[in-house]
Design a protein around this motif. Structure first.
Motif, PDB file in Angstrom:
ATOM      1  N   ASP A 439       0.877  -1.162   0.000  1.00 38.50           N
ATOM      2  CA  ASP A 439       0.000   0.000   0.000  1.00 38.50           C
ATOM      3  C   ASP A 439       0.919   1.218   0.000  1.00 38.50           C
ATOM      4  N   ALA A 440       1.044   1.862  -1.152  1.00 41.10           N
ATOM      5  CA  ALA A 440       2.005   2.954  -1.314  1.00 41.10           C
ATOM      6  C   ALA A 440       1.277   4.291  -1.329  1.00 41.10           C
ATOM      7  N   THR A 441       1.814   5.255  -0.575  1.00 35.56           N
ATOM      8  CA  THR A 441       1.288   6.617  -0.580  1.00 35.56           C
ATOM      9  C   THR A 441       2.455   7.590  -0.733  1.00 35.56           C
ATOM     10  N   ILE A 442       2.263   8.612  -1.562  1.00 36.82           N
ATOM     11  CA  ILE A 442       3.296   9.621  -1.780  1.00 36.82           C
ATOM     12  C   ILE A 442       2.633  10.991  -1.817  1.00 36.82           C
ATOM     13  N   ASN A 443       3.113  11.897  -0.981  1.00 28.19           N
ATOM     14  CA  ASN A 443       2.660  13.281  -0.974  1.00 28.19           C
ATOM     15  C   ASN A 443       3.883  14.191  -1.062  1.00 28.19           C
ATOM     16  N   LEU A 444       3.785  15.245  -1.854  1.00 30.17           N
ATOM     17  CA  LEU A 444       4.866  16.207  -2.019  1.00 30.17           C
ATOM     18  C   LEU A 444       4.396  17.575  -1.549  1.00 30.17           C
ATOM     19  N   TYR A 445       5.219  18.254  -0.740  1.00 34.25           N
ATOM     20  CA  TYR A 445       4.935  19.605  -0.251  1.00 34.25           C
ATOM     21  C   TYR A 445       6.134  20.484  -0.606  1.00 34.25           C
ATOM     22  N   GLY A 446       5.883  21.584  -1.281  1.00 34.86           N
ATOM     23  CA  GLY A 446       6.988  22.417  -1.733  1.00 34.86           C
ATOM     24  C   GLY A 446       6.816  23.887  -1.415  1.00 34.86           C
ATOM     25  N   VAL A 447       7.948  24.557  -1.174  1.00 35.38           N
ATOM     26  CA  VAL A 447       7.966  26.000  -1.000  1.00 35.38           C
ATOM     27  C   VAL A 447       9.256  26.521  -1.612  1.00 35.38           C
ATOM     28  N   SER A 448       9.192  27.677  -2.254  1.00 35.23           N
ATOM     29  CA  SER A 448      10.384  28.250  -2.873  1.00 35.23           C
ATOM     30  C   SER A 448      10.331  29.771  -2.802  1.00 35.23           C
ATOM     31  N   ALA A 449      11.497  30.370  -3.000  1.00 32.05           N
ATOM     32  CA  ALA A 449      11.614  31.819  -3.075  1.00 32.05           C
ATOM     33  C   ALA A 449      12.529  32.178  -4.228  1.00 32.05           C
ATOM     34  N   LYS A 450      12.133  33.199  -4.992  1.00 37.82           N
ATOM     35  CA  LYS A 450      12.940  33.677  -6.124  1.00 37.82           C
ATOM     36  C   LYS A 450      13.152  35.171  -5.977  1.00 37.82           C
ATOM     37  N   TYR A 451      14.399  35.607  -6.157  1.00 39.02           N
ATOM     38  CA  TYR A 451      14.719  37.026  -6.028  1.00 39.02           C
ATOM     39  C   TYR A 451      15.416  37.490  -7.301  1.00 39.02           C
ATOM     40  N   ASN A 452      14.922  38.584  -7.881  1.00 47.69           N
ATOM     41  CA  ASN A 452      15.513  39.173  -9.080  1.00 47.69           C
ATOM     42  C   ASN A 452      16.286  40.441  -8.700  1.00 47.69           C
ATOM     43  N   PHE A 453      17.527  40.506  -9.107  1.00 46.72           N
ATOM     44  CA  PHE A 453      18.375  41.657  -8.803  1.00 46.72           C
ATOM     45  C   PHE A 453      18.370  42.633  -9.984  1.00 46.72           C
TER      46      PHE A 453
END
Length: 453
Positions: A439-453
């Protein structure tokens, strides 16, 4: 005895080495990890090679870097929540049920980080970029003494890639090309129980087997084998980004195979009565000694086609098709430092395909929402599936959002549920059998930040 020993020892090392390297770009097919971008995750990686606002194109399609402006830094973290629960049983070499439980939840919570950097030289049309990512990985651990202990108890794989890429505008706003070098390091630790009682039992003449001591019977003297290995390798990636109209973008990228020369070590734990028995016989006294081993392996190539179409100023539709060349892992030839002869481990994996479609909607100047669906094939079959990789075809369902916090800072979020067909196991090795279902379960949780100079 020599044949049985060689099979058990080489099998343990083979699982360790191939576990570390049988991977292309956790979570796509087999050990492949696509999680180098939270924004792309929110679309189930649709349009991963043509996303002109996502710095992960350093690795996904370097040609798209030519569409960036100034300097961009991006940091992504995806948490992979894996669950693998086994139901089944097995039999030993004389047909008795193997003792032990179901192993508990063999999955784990695994953070996968990535960092990307792109700088565009506006006067020349050249862009350069770098990305550090963890494209391959796995961690599964079963409870001690579980019914499948002779196949696996712990698997811990870690890989890190450094990709350095460059892109050039051939026709401004219409055509760009890119290329990059990939430096890859892999580390692996894997272990499993060894049924030394079954090995000694198999060495006895049939007439003596009813009188064998308890430690010389199947399941009578469990030991342990642990494999460690590491290597570095070099590969390359090339890409093209074509924009025939202001609304349509088409990307094509190819990541090469990577050759590895694995250096590994095997550590054995042998019960005292077994060691005494082996040492008393000249033909078996050299067996099950700690030592080194190695193998030459090739990781698969990955070819990806990405498309995006901007229907309106607010909505765009994206798609991806990728093919991973898992046929490069048909077998491996393992060479031991000690006098044991080489052994060939068969994998017989097939190439796999990944299909995804997703969309983005710009709600206002601050918020953009996205969603996606994907179907991801597995290279394994019922005949080649093991407890280290209870893999099956999977379907992705993703949602995500980006928040433009300031003029320069953007924060993104994503969640993905992977619906995995219940993997089934049916193995015979060294006189043992193991059968059942996960019985396989997979959950993905993501957070990111991008900064432009």
């Amino acid at each position: 005895m020599q044949h049985v020993h060689r099979f058990t020892r080489l099998s343990a090392l083979a699982l360790g080495i191939t576990g570390a390297l049988a991977i292309g770009q956790v979570h796509a097919s087999a050990f492949q990890i696509k999680e180098n971008s939270v924004k792309a995750q929110g679309r189930s990686y649709a349009g991963s090679g043509v996303a002109k606002d996502d710095a992960s194109v350093v690795s996904n399609n370097p040609a798209t870097m030519a569409q960036f402006k100034g300097t961009t830094f991006q940091a992504d973290v995806t948490v992979i929540d894996l669950g693998f629960e086994f139901t089944g049983g097995g039999y030993d070499a004389i047909g008795r049920p193997i003792t032990g439980g179901d192993g508990g939840d063999a999955g784990d919570v695994i953070p996968v980080p990535a960092m990307s950097f792109i700088h565009k030289f506006e006067s020349t049309g050249i862009a350069v970029g770098a990305q550090v990512s963890a494209p391959f990985g796995l961690k599964t651990e079963y409870e001690a003494g579980w019914v499948g202990r002779y196949y696996a108890d712990k698997s811990d794989l870690k890989t890190v890639d450094l990709t350095l890429s460059a892109a050039l505008d051939i026709i401004p706003d219409r055509l760009s090309v890119g290329a990059g070098l990939v430096y890859e390091r892999a580390d692996v630790t894997l272990s499993k129980a060894v049924d030394f009682g079954a090995l000694l039992f198999g060495q006895l003449p049939p007439a003596q087997r009813p009188f064998a001591p308890s430690f010389a019977r199947p399941q009578g003297a469990d030991g342990h084998a642990e494999v460690e290995g590491d290597d570095t390798g070099l590969g390359w990636i090339v890409g093209v980004n074509l924009r025939p109209t202001d609304k349509l973008a088409i990307g094509l990228s190819y990541r090469s195979e990577i050759d590895h020369e694995i250096d590994g070590n095997v550590t054995w734990t042998v019960p005292a009565p077994v060691r005494a028995t082996l040492d008393s016989r000249p033909q078996t006294s050299p067996l099950f000694r700690n030592g080194g081993a190695g193998a030459d392996l090739t990781t698969p190539s990955v070819t990806t086609v990405s498309v995006s179409y901007q229907f309106t100023d607010k909505f765009q539709l994206l798609a991806d098709y990728s093919e991973t060349g898992w046929k490069s892992l048909q077998q491996i030839n393992i060479d031991f430092d000690n006098p044991d002869p080489n052994s060939i481990e068969q994998f017989r994996w097939d190439d796999t395909r990944f299909y995804s479609i997703g969309g983005e909607y710009k709600f206002n100047d601050a918020w953009t929402f996205r969603a996606g669906w994907a179907f991801d094939e597995t290279p394994t079959t019922f005949a080649t599936r093991t407890p280290r990789l209870p893999d099956e075809d999977r379907t992705w369902y993703s949602v995500g959002a980006s928040w433009q916090a300031t003029q320069n800072l953007e924060v993104s979020f994503a969640y993905t549920y992977l619906d995995v067909s219940n993997p089934q196991i049916g193995l015979t090795e060294g006189g043992h059998t193991l059968f059942g279902e996960y019985d396989a379960t997979i959950n993905l949780y993501g957070v990111s930040a991008k900064y432009n100079f």
